[in-house]
Motif scaffolding. Structure first.
Motif, PDB file in Angstrom:
ATOM      1  N   MET A 208       1.400 -10.217  -8.792  1.00 31.63           N
ATOM      2  CA  MET A 208       0.670  -9.017  -8.397  1.00 31.63           C
ATOM      3  C   MET A 208      -0.726  -9.411  -7.925  1.00 31.63           C
ATOM      4  N   PRO A 209      -1.278  -8.692  -6.934  1.00 33.87           N
ATOM      5  CA  PRO A 209      -2.573  -9.069  -6.350  1.00 33.87           C
ATOM      6  C   PRO A 209      -3.733  -9.130  -7.342  1.00 33.87           C
ATOM      7  N   CYS A 210      -3.691  -8.312  -8.402  1.00 34.03           N
ATOM      8  CA  CYS A 210      -4.783  -8.364  -9.375  1.00 34.03           C
ATOM      9  C   CYS A 210      -4.282  -7.950 -10.750  1.00 34.03           C
ATOM     10  N   LEU A 231      -7.025   0.033 -14.267  1.00 29.21           N
ATOM     11  CA  LEU A 231      -8.224  -0.596 -14.808  1.00 29.21           C
ATOM     12  C   LEU A 231      -8.122  -2.089 -14.544  1.00 29.21           C
ATOM     13  N   ARG A 232      -8.984  -2.594 -13.680  1.00 23.69           N
ATOM     14  CA  ARG A 232      -8.947  -4.019 -13.318  1.00 23.69           C
ATOM     15  C   ARG A 232      -9.615  -4.846 -14.389  1.00 23.69           C
ATOM     16  N   LYS A 241     -13.127  -2.623 -14.661  1.00 29.74           N
ATOM     17  CA  LYS A 241     -13.558  -1.527 -13.796  1.00 29.74           C
ATOM     18  C   LYS A 241     -12.368  -0.725 -13.293  1.00 29.74           C
ATOM     19  N   PHE A 242     -12.578   0.582 -13.146  1.00 33.21           N
ATOM     20  CA  PHE A 242     -11.556   1.429 -12.553  1.00 33.21           C
ATOM     21  C   PHE A 242     -11.449   1.091 -11.070  1.00 33.21           C
ATOM     22  N   THR A 243     -10.230   1.222 -10.534  1.00 33.49           N
ATOM     23  CA  THR A 243     -10.028   0.919  -9.120  1.00 33.49           C
ATOM     24  C   THR A 243      -9.235   2.040  -8.456  1.00 33.49           C
ATOM     25  N   LYS A 244      -9.378   2.142  -7.136  1.00 34.06           N
ATOM     26  CA  LYS A 244      -8.571   3.091  -6.368  1.00 34.06           C
ATOM     27  C   LYS A 244      -7.648   2.356  -5.400  1.00 34.06           C
ATOM     28  N   ASN A 245      -7.583   1.037  -5.551  1.00 29.09           N
ATOM     29  CA  ASN A 245      -6.753   0.224  -4.662  1.00 29.09           C
ATOM     30  C   ASN A 245      -5.268   0.542  -4.801  1.00 29.09           C
TER      31      ASN A 245
END
Length: 354
Positions: A208-210, A231-232, A241-245
């Motif tokens: 997975m990318p992250c 959550l990254r 940090k929260f993400t929207k990706n």
């Protein structure tokens, strides 16, 4: 294919739960929603089982589970609901396996797991349940793959994964069982593997990318895995940090789409409800960069290639359970500072749900 516009989506508040609950599990049998276990307002795992009846917009209390538990893995085998593992009253994993017969309204204890496990992922293939991973009483993740035969009441061990994990995201596509992400010792992992049920062998896929947890996980009709927000994991001394990706894996090509081929959500969020509804990806609620839970909702329009805001939920919350039944998204329970008894439905049709 035509897709509903943003203003065609409507929320309707339904009968609330008799008691607030979180970390419960929901299942559909015959177009009806069953809600099993979970934690009460005091954080105690319970044995409560409820059925939602849309005809009377009411909850019906059913026979309680023999073993109180929260976060159980649940699989539907015909008219029966299989409940596996979870967290027990002592806040430790349980090994109990029980089956509820929806026609008879009775519970039966079945053969237990070989060891107590929580965070098991489960699906059904050819009438048998496949249980993947989990975390044991020693707090370590497991790589095991187990198969349960309801008729024989027997658990069989299948070849294990390469990466031990719990709370994995799984999806069965024909004879391929995809296992993405999950956690090891509370930390998210990027491992991605697929199990071939015919050759009984595992293949490692591009990671997975992250690293992220509490993301939305959806599979579209074209066999693509969509990871939304979450959550990254922070690296080193960095905070999470929260993400929207949005990341998408195309199973036909065996690769993740490039970042320029995906569009991020409007709002950074994690621990939200996510579903495909009338061909559109929908995300609702969760946690973000706000002091309390989110009530915002958005949906992706495939033709316009953009995320659009929908009407918000009546009750902002995270950690809710959700289920799509007959093109309607039901969102039940969850947390908004304290456990919630809220129950709402998102639908597209102009007529009322009830």
């Amino acid at each position: 294919m035509s897709f509903p516009s943003a203003n065609e989506f409507h929320w309707q508040s339904l009968a609330g739960l008799a008691s607030s609950r979180v970390y419960h599990t929901v299942a559909e049998v015959g177009g009806q929603m069953y809600m099993l276990g979970g934690c009460d307002a005091a954080g105690r795992p319970c044995a409560t089982v409820d059925l939602y009846s849309p005809e009377g917009d009411r909850w019906i209390s059913l026979a309680a589970m023999p073993t109180p538990r929260a976060g159980a893995a649940v699989a539907v085998l015909g008219k029966q609901i299989l409940v596996v593992g979870g967290v027990g009253e002592d806040q430790s994993p349980v090994k109990a396996v029980e089956v509820y017969n929806t026609e008879e309204g009775r519970w039966r204890k079945r053969s237990s797991l070989r060891e107590a496990l929580m965070g098991v992922a489960i699906t059904v293939k050819d009438g048998r349940a496949l249980a993947i991973g989990g975390m044991g009483g020693d707090l370590l993740p497991r790589a095991i793959l187990q198969q349960y035969d309801l008729r024989k009441d027997v658990w069989a061990q299948l070849p294990p994964m390469a990466s031990p994990r719990y709370d994995a995201n799984i999806h069965l596509l024909a004879n391929k069982l995809y296992v993405a992400g999950g956690r090891q010792c509370k930390r998210p992992i990027k491992a991605f593997e697929v199990y071939d049920t015919e050759t009984r062998s595992w293949t490692t896929l591009p990671t997975m990318p992250c690293k992220r947890s509490y993301c939305g996980v959806l599979w579209d009709g074209a066999g693509r895995l969509c990871l939304l927000g979450g959550l990254r994991q922070g690296g080193g001394h960095q905070s999470s940090k929260f993400t929207k990706n949005v990341n998408i894996f195309d199973t036909s090509h065996g690769a993740w789409l490039k970042s320029e081929d995906t569009l991020p959500m409007k709002t950074k969020r994690a621990d939200f409800a996510a579903a495909f509804l009338r061909g559109r990806m929908v995300v609702a609620g969760g946690l973000g960069h706000e002091p309390s839970a989110l009530g915002t909702v958005e949906a992706f329009h495939p033709q316009k290639k953009k995320w659009e805001r929908l009407a918000p939920m009546s009750v902002p919350r995270c950690s809710a359970s959700s289920l799509v039944i007959r093109d309607r998204l039901l969102v039940v329970g969850g947390v908004n500072q304290v456990p919630s008894n809220a129950h709402e439905i998102l639908y597209v049709k102009e007529e009322e749900y009830l």
